[in-house]
Write a protein that holds these residues in place. Structure first.
Motif, PDB file in Angstrom:
ATOM      1  N   GLN A 168       0.821  -1.204   0.000  1.00 55.50           N
ATOM      2  CA  GLN A 168       0.000   0.000   0.000  1.00 55.50           C
ATOM      3  C   GLN A 168       0.866   1.269   0.000  1.00 55.50           C
ATOM      4  O   GLN A 168       1.630   1.490   0.941  1.00 55.50           O
ATOM      5  CB  GLN A 168      -0.892  -0.022   1.263  1.00 55.50           C
ATOM      6  N   PRO A 169       0.757   2.120  -1.036  1.00 58.34           N
ATOM      7  CA  PRO A 169       1.470   3.404  -0.998  1.00 58.34           C
ATOM      8  C   PRO A 169       0.820   4.318   0.045  1.00 58.34           C
ATOM      9  O   PRO A 169      -0.389   4.530   0.014  1.00 58.34           O
ATOM     10  CB  PRO A 169       1.266   3.969  -2.408  1.00 58.34           C
ATOM     11  N   ARG A 170       1.642   4.809   0.992  1.00 58.72           N
ATOM     12  CA  ARG A 170       1.102   5.690   2.037  1.00 58.72           C
ATOM     13  C   ARG A 170       2.187   6.645   2.477  1.00 58.72           C
ATOM     14  O   ARG A 170       3.128   6.876   1.724  1.00 58.72           O
ATOM     15  CB  ARG A 170       0.495   4.859   3.173  1.00 58.72           C
ATOM     16  N   HIS A 171       2.098   7.201   3.661  1.00 58.13           N
ATOM     17  CA  HIS A 171       2.981   8.309   4.029  1.00 58.13           C
ATOM     18  C   HIS A 171       3.504   8.182   5.460  1.00 58.13           C
ATOM     19  O   HIS A 171       2.791   7.714   6.346  1.00 58.13           O
ATOM     20  CB  HIS A 171       2.233   9.650   3.923  1.00 58.13           C
ATOM     21  N   ILE A 172       4.718   8.664   5.624  1.00 53.71           N
ATOM     22  CA  ILE A 172       5.258   8.926   6.958  1.00 53.71           C
ATOM     23  C   ILE A 172       5.253  10.434   7.150  1.00 53.71           C
ATOM     24  O   ILE A 172       5.642  11.179   6.250  1.00 53.71           O
ATOM     25  CB  ILE A 172       6.684   8.345   7.098  1.00 53.71           C
ATOM     26  N   HIS A 173       4.749  10.873   8.284  1.00 51.23           N
ATOM     27  CA  HIS A 173       4.571  12.296   8.541  1.00 51.23           C
ATOM     28  C   HIS A 173       5.618  12.806   9.522  1.00 51.23           C
ATOM     29  O   HIS A 173       5.909  12.161  10.529  1.00 51.23           O
ATOM     30  CB  HIS A 173       3.176  12.556   9.129  1.00 51.23           C
ATOM     31  N   ASP A 174       6.138  13.987   9.207  1.00 54.83           N
ATOM     32  CA  ASP A 174       6.990  14.711  10.144  1.00 54.83           C
ATOM     33  C   ASP A 174       6.084  15.689  10.903  1.00 54.83           C
ATOM     34  O   ASP A 174       5.629  16.686  10.334  1.00 54.83           O
ATOM     35  CB  ASP A 174       8.087  15.460   9.394  1.00 54.83           C
ATOM     36  N   VAL A 175       5.824  15.355  12.146  1.00 54.72           N
ATOM     37  CA  VAL A 175       4.851  16.132  12.926  1.00 54.72           C
ATOM     38  C   VAL A 175       5.318  17.581  13.090  1.00 54.72           C
ATOM     39  O   VAL A 175       4.517  18.520  13.057  1.00 54.72           O
ATOM     40  CB  VAL A 175       4.629  15.461  14.299  1.00 54.72           C
ATOM     41  N   THR A 176       6.617  17.771  13.236  1.00 52.84           N
ATOM     42  CA  THR A 176       7.143  19.111  13.492  1.00 52.84           C
ATOM     43  C   THR A 176       7.002  20.022  12.279  1.00 52.84           C
ATOM     44  O   THR A 176       6.515  21.149  12.374  1.00 52.84           O
ATOM     45  CB  THR A 176       8.634  19.028  13.898  1.00 52.84           C
ATOM     46  N   SER A 177       7.386  19.522  11.095  1.00 51.57           N
ATOM     47  CA  SER A 177       7.388  20.373   9.904  1.00 51.57           C
ATOM     48  C   SER A 177       6.063  20.329   9.153  1.00 51.57           C
ATOM     49  O   SER A 177       5.780  21.213   8.344  1.00 51.57           O
ATOM     50  CB  SER A 177       8.508  19.936   8.958  1.00 51.57           C
ATOM     51  N   GLY A 178       5.256  19.297   9.368  1.00 48.08           N
ATOM     52  CA  GLY A 178       4.038  19.116   8.589  1.00 48.08           C
ATOM     53  C   GLY A 178       4.291  18.442   7.255  1.00 48.08           C
ATOM     54  O   GLY A 178       3.356  18.207   6.486  1.00 48.08           O
ATOM     55  N   ASN A 179       5.542  18.129   6.944  1.00 49.43           N
ATOM     56  CA  ASN A 179       5.862  17.460   5.679  1.00 49.43           C
ATOM     57  C   ASN A 179       5.596  15.954   5.779  1.00 49.43           C
ATOM     58  O   ASN A 179       5.566  15.385   6.875  1.00 49.43           O
ATOM     59  CB  ASN A 179       7.337  17.686   5.312  1.00 49.43           C
ATOM     60  N   SER A 180       5.404  15.338   4.607  1.00 50.80           N
ATOM     61  CA  SER A 180       5.261  13.885   4.592  1.00 50.80           C
ATOM     62  C   SER A 180       6.104  13.318   3.471  1.00 50.80           C
ATOM     63  O   SER A 180       6.480  14.030   2.533  1.00 50.80           O
ATOM     64  CB  SER A 180       3.792  13.495   4.413  1.00 50.80           C
ATOM     65  N   ARG A 181       6.427  12.034   3.576  1.00 54.59           N
ATOM     66  CA  ARG A 181       7.119  11.371   2.470  1.00 54.59           C
ATOM     67  C   ARG A 181       6.405  10.060   2.152  1.00 54.59           C
ATOM     68  O   ARG A 181       5.805   9.425   3.028  1.00 54.59           O
ATOM     69  CB  ARG A 181       8.595  11.144   2.802  1.00 54.59           C
TER      70      ARG A 181
END
Ligand SMILES: [Fe+2]
Length: 195
Positions: A168-181
């Motif tokens: 499943q393509p999904r995301h890891i989130h950087d809580v501090t910056s709001g960015n995801s990969r």
């Protein structure tokens, strides 16, 4: 491992749930007692799979039907092992089979196309889950969490998702910056434990 597998009846049961319901929350409510039964099965996992990997939590595919309409996964959490904050983009349930884990749940607040950062990921709850407990995830509002085993004892969790979560393509989130990969978390076994 093919004799007396608990997964053939599970496939019958989940297939009929999926035939009758599309709403994620409703699906989860119907699958929950099935996961509760799996958690009571002391013979679910071969002993060699219950040993943590040295560097990361282990993710073993136990079973998926031919159409990949769902998957059942065992995660083995060594002391101190962590899964970063992530989403799933599909319904899922998390049951505690052995030990305890800490789950932090997050909500994504969307600031609009042109905003920087586009999202804020806000922590809304922290729960310590122990043997027999079940939690759930589903998009869009209940889909982001982080899981950790901060305890000395190995923890084992059994998950049921509405797809093969290892693809499943999904995301890891950087809580501090709001960015995801983007991420795909592949299983650590090459073929399922049960067929
Ligand atoms: Fe998760």
């Amino acid at each position: 491992m093919s004799e007396k597998t608990p997964f053939h009846q599970l496939e019958v049961d989940i297939s009929s749930i999926l035939a009758a319901h599309q709403d994620y929350r409703t699906i989860i409510e119907h699958v929950q007692p099935l996961l509760q039964q799996l958690l009571k099965n002391d013979d679910l996992l071969p002993a060699d799979l219950q040993v943590p990997l040295p560097t990361k939590y282990a993710q073993y595919l136990l079973y998926k039907p031919a159409d990949e309409a769902f998957s059942v996964i065992a995660f083995i959490w060594g002391a101190g092992q962590v899964a970063p904050v992530h989403d799933h983009l599909v319904w899922g349930l998390v049951g505690i089979y052995r030990g305890s884990v800490v789950e932090k749940r997050y909500r994504r607040e969307d600031h609009g196309e042109s905003a920087e950062p586009r999202y804020t990921i806000r922590e809304v709850a922290e729960v310590t889950a122990t043997q027999g407990d079940i939690s759930f995830v589903y998009p869009p509002d209940y889909d982001i969490h982080g899981v950790a085993n901060p305890f000395d004892e190995v923890a084992i969790t059994i998950h049921i998702y509405g797809t093969d979560i290892g693809k499943q393509p999904r995301h890891i989130h950087d809580v501090t910056s709001g960015n995801s990969r983007d991420v795909i978390t592949k299983h650590d076994n090459s073929s399922p434990v049960y067929r």
